[in-house]
Design a protein around this motif. Structure first.
Motif, PDB file in Angstrom:
ATOM      1  N   SER A 148      39.286  55.269  54.475  1.00  0.00           N
ATOM      2  CA  SER A 148      39.976  55.493  53.683  1.00  0.00           C
ATOM      3  C   SER A 148      41.255  55.464  54.557  1.00  0.00           C
ATOM      4  O   SER A 148      42.584  55.469  53.690  1.00  0.00           O
ATOM      5  N   SER A 149      41.159  54.603  55.500  1.00  0.00           N
ATOM      6  CA  SER A 149      42.426  54.887  56.613  1.00  0.00           C
ATOM      7  C   SER A 149      42.535  53.203  56.244  1.00  0.00           C
ATOM      8  O   SER A 149      43.975  52.395  57.059  1.00  0.00           O
ATOM      9  N   ALA A 150      41.707  52.532  55.611  1.00  0.00           N
ATOM     10  CA  ALA A 150      41.923  51.435  56.075  1.00  0.00           C
ATOM     11  C   ALA A 150      42.444  50.322  54.905  1.00  0.00           C
ATOM     12  O   ALA A 150      43.001  51.214  53.791  1.00  0.00           O
ATOM     13  N   ARG A 151      42.807  48.725  55.547  1.00  0.00           N
ATOM     14  CA  ARG A 151      43.636  48.539  54.561  1.00  0.00           C
ATOM     15  C   ARG A 151      43.343  47.062  54.326  1.00  0.00           C
ATOM     16  O   ARG A 151      42.596  47.234  55.472  1.00  0.00           O
ATOM     17  N   VAL A 152      43.159  46.563  53.033  1.00  0.00           N
ATOM     18  CA  VAL A 152      42.765  45.492  52.119  1.00  0.00           C
ATOM     19  C   VAL A 152      43.975  44.251  52.261  1.00  0.00           C
ATOM     20  O   VAL A 152      44.702  44.904  50.962  1.00  0.00           O
ATOM     21  N   SER A 153      44.115  43.205  52.170  1.00  0.00           N
ATOM     22  CA  SER A 153      44.715  42.538  51.901  1.00  0.00           C
ATOM     23  C   SER A 153      44.509  41.775  50.707  1.00  0.00           C
ATOM     24  O   SER A 153      43.018  41.035  50.001  1.00  0.00           O
ATOM     25  N   LEU A 154      45.749  41.619  49.138  1.00  0.00           N
ATOM     26  CA  LEU A 154      44.775  41.292  48.250  1.00  0.00           C
ATOM     27  C   LEU A 154      45.673  40.288  47.497  1.00  0.00           C
ATOM     28  O   LEU A 154      47.368  40.717  47.564  1.00  0.00           O
ATOM     29  N   SER A 155      45.474  39.062  47.187  1.00  0.00           N
ATOM     30  CA  SER A 155      46.632  38.384  46.568  1.00  0.00           C
ATOM     31  C   SER A 155      46.656  38.286  45.233  1.00  0.00           C
ATOM     32  O   SER A 155      44.975  38.775  44.628  1.00  0.00           O
ATOM     33  N   GLY A 156      47.208  37.661  44.406  1.00  0.00           N
ATOM     34  CA  GLY A 156      47.209  37.349  42.684  1.00  0.00           C
ATOM     35  C   GLY A 156      46.822  35.784  42.627  1.00  0.00           C
ATOM     36  O   GLY A 156      46.669  35.906  43.314  1.00  0.00           O
ATOM     37  N   TRP A 190      47.529  40.583  38.869  1.00  0.00           N
ATOM     38  CA  TRP A 190      49.301  39.788  39.872  1.00  0.00           C
ATOM     39  C   TRP A 190      49.510  38.491  39.703  1.00  0.00           C
ATOM     40  O   TRP A 190      48.142  37.820  39.416  1.00  0.00           O
ATOM     41  N   PRO A 191      50.985  38.111  39.667  1.00  0.00           N
ATOM     42  CA  PRO A 191      51.444  37.441  39.980  1.00  0.00           C
ATOM     43  C   PRO A 191      50.541  36.083  41.109  1.00  0.00           C
ATOM     44  O   PRO A 191      50.601  36.592  42.232  1.00  0.00           O
ATOM     45  N   ARG A 192      49.839  34.838  40.896  1.00  0.00           N
ATOM     46  CA  ARG A 192      50.149  33.878  41.619  1.00  0.00           C
ATOM     47  C   ARG A 192      50.748  33.142  43.319  1.00  0.00           C
ATOM     48  O   ARG A 192      52.457  33.703  42.676  1.00  0.00           O
ATOM     49  N   GLY A 193      50.993  33.973  44.256  1.00  0.00           N
ATOM     50  CA  GLY A 193      51.715  33.867  45.228  1.00  0.00           C
ATOM     51  C   GLY A 193      52.184  35.458  45.521  1.00  0.00           C
ATOM     52  O   GLY A 193      52.729  35.051  46.670  1.00  0.00           O
ATOM     53  N   PHE A 194      51.523  36.663  44.935  1.00  0.00           N
ATOM     54  CA  PHE A 194      51.858  37.731  45.526  1.00  0.00           C
ATOM     55  C   PHE A 194      50.735  38.426  46.229  1.00  0.00           C
ATOM     56  O   PHE A 194      49.461  38.355  45.871  1.00  0.00           O
ATOM     57  N   SER A 195      50.628  38.926  47.296  1.00  0.00           N
ATOM     58  CA  SER A 195      49.619  39.719  48.227  1.00  0.00           C
ATOM     59  C   SER A 195      50.486  41.058  48.897  1.00  0.00           C
ATOM     60  O   SER A 195      51.918  40.863  49.320  1.00  0.00           O
ATOM     61  N   THR A 196      49.530  41.566  49.164  1.00  0.00           N
ATOM     62  CA  THR A 196      50.088  43.198  49.558  1.00  0.00           C
ATOM     63  C   THR A 196      49.233  43.876  50.446  1.00  0.00           C
ATOM     64  O   THR A 196      47.940  43.132  50.457  1.00  0.00           O
ATOM     65  N   GLN A 197      49.527  44.587  51.382  1.00  0.00           N
ATOM     66  CA  GLN A 197      47.913  45.862  51.857  1.00  0.00           C
ATOM     67  C   GLN A 197      47.847  46.074  50.756  1.00  0.00           C
ATOM     68  O   GLN A 197      48.657  47.491  50.269  1.00  0.00           O
TER      69      GLN A 197
END
Length: 494
Positions: free
Chosen positions: A295-303, A266-273
């Motif tokens: 299964s209902s947990a959300r994790v923040s992930l960045s590029g 993923w590109p740097r500066g992009f993040s999503t749940q």
């Protein structure tokens, strides 16, 4: 004098007509056809990520012995593929209504009853059938109920095997490119000597490679025998389930979560749940699934825009550890790639993005690798500035490009020479390249096993010559007539 002129006129006209008749006997004939009415066929391509409807048309004279079936129109069904409606089968059927209503308008009303309608589901439904066969059956039952409500000749909804998907894609590509048989400028059918092209299809959940081969496959499960236009074809085909674009992205996402805690593709500066249930619900990520997770947990992930780590992540998708045959591609699958290829579906869209949107050369494997690295080096801000208006899929083009490059070079073993024989194409003869046309051609028997029959006729150029000669004969007769009239007048003036 007038009587003499009248007496001369019939013989002259008879002479001209007789000359024209003699010329007609001398005019060469060739094999031609009368223009027939049109017939139509409809195929719903129920892919893993979306469904598309294709309406085809062809001259209705005889089992397509004109050799041409063309795409009349198409329609993209809104929403995801029908496999995404596992918990709501009626939603799958309802999603098709808009395109079916378009089909009612696009196909002439008097042709509705005789128009075959098919639905073919591919890897998305193959995966659903593996994990939840009851849900798969419910979805197909629901869409069948809706399709039978329309006045077309519905001939079934079924799940295609990976082998069928690969072979029908190969048939479509070579049929459209006129590699089986061609109608020449001299007005005769002939079999081109250029041979066939291999076909590479990259869908959402699987990828297929199919090509003609002269030697028997060591793995007989990968060999298909075909008889088209009086010619025998030995074809190699293999479908790699879980190697479609969308499933590859899911597998890379699962690896990034477990290995890095960030996503190098993923590109740097992009993040999503990221919803963990979405990541691990697919059978393709089963091997990466933790023993316990919410299964209902959300994790923040960045590029991180790291092409080298991204390449390593993609390389982990392929196994070269063992091969029970003389030669393998990956994962122990027998394969000996031969010939030139046409690559379509997500192969085309990925390369087209690099070439058109990014302005990068991709004519060689080295250039393709450099283009993938270039995209993976871009930050999120740089990508958005360079390619405005494509936000939805923009963050995944690095992973997609790196996968295509690795699949072709390491997975299938294309070198620079072999890659030079690959063309990336979306359409041929204004018709989408994919399995749908080949599927319909097969089920309606529109490709005969033997060369098409022909009848004798006179071609257009010969008729033009005939008319010119006939006009010349009439003109000569008139000139002769005028001379006779002039001669008849001369004695009366002396």
């Amino acid at each position: 004098m007038a009587g003499k002129v009248r007496s001369l006129l019939p013989p002259l006209l008879l002479a001209a007509a007789g000359l024209a008749g003699l010329l007609l006997l001398c005019v060469p004939t060739r094999d031609v056809r009368e223009p027939p009415a049109l017939k139509y066929g409809i195929v719903l391509d129920a892919g893993s990520s979306h469904t598309s409807m294709f309406i085809y048309k062809w001259p209705a004279d005889k089992k397509n012995d004109t050799g041409i079936v063309g795409q009349h129109s198409s329609c993209d069904v809104p929403g995801g593929g029908i496999s995404s409606y596992a918990d709501n089968p009626s939603g799958a059927s309802q999603s098709l209504v808009g395109c079916l209503e378009q089909a009612l308008r696009d196909v002439p009303k008097e042709r509705h009853a005789g128009t075959p309608l098919y639905l073919g589901a591919t890897a998305g439904m193959r995966l659903l059938n593996l994990t939840n066969p009851e849900a798969s059956t419910s979805v197909l039952t629901a869409v069948t109920h809706t399709l039978t409500q329309y006045p077309f000749d519905f001939r079934g909804a079924r799940i295609l095997s990976g082998q069928e998907e690969g072979v029908f894609g190969w048939v479509t590509a070579n049929y459209l490119l006129e590699n089986f048989i061609k109608y020449g400028w001299v007005g005769r059918w002939f079999r081109p000597r250029k041979g066939t092209l291999g076909a590479m299809d990259l869908g959402g959940a699987s990828t297929q490679i199919t090509f003609e081969t002269t030697s028997p496959a060591e793995d007989r499960a990968s060999e298909v025998q075909l008889h088209l236009y009086g010619q025998h074809y030995r074809v190699y085909t293999h479908s790699f389930l879980c190697y479609g674009r969308d499933q590859v992205l899911q597998r890379l996402l699962a690896s990034a979560l477990q290995t890095h805690g960030f996503h190098p593709c993923w590109p740097r500066g992009f993040s999503t749940q990221v919803l963990l249930g979405d990541v691990y619900q697919s059978p393709c990520t089963m091997a990466q699934r933790p023993q316990t997770f919410n299964s209902s947990a959300r994790v923040s992930l960045s590029g991180s825009s790291d092409p080298h780590l991204c390449r390593d992540l993609v390389s982990g998708l392929f196994s070269f550890s063992s091969c029970p045959f003389s030669r393998c591609s990956f994962n122990g699958v027998f394969q000996r790639v031969a010939g030139n290829f046409v690559a379509f579906s997500a192969f085309f869209y990925t390369v087209d993005f690099l070439r058109t949107s990014m302005g990068l050369p991709v004519a060689t494997l080295q250039q393709l690798e450099a283009a993938a690295v270039n995209v993976c080096n871009q930050t999120w801000a740089q990508l958005q500035a360079r390619v405005p208006g494509q936000r939805a899929r923009l963050a995944d083009y690095c992973a997609g490009a790196m996968f295509v490059q690795q699949l072709l070079s390491r997975g299938y073993g294309f070198d620079e020479r072999a890659f030079g024989g690959v063309i990336f194409q979306k359409k041929a003869a204004d018709t989408a390249v994919g399995w749908a046309l080949g599927y319909m051609l097969n089920l309606t028997n529109l490709i005969p096993a033997d060369p098409p029959g022909l009848r004798k006729g006179t071609d257009f150029s010969s008729w033009v010559v005939l008319l010119l000669l006939f006009a010349s004969a009439l003109l000569a007769a008139l000139v002769l007539l005028l001379r006779q009239v002039h001669s008849a007048k001369l004695p009366s003036t002396i």
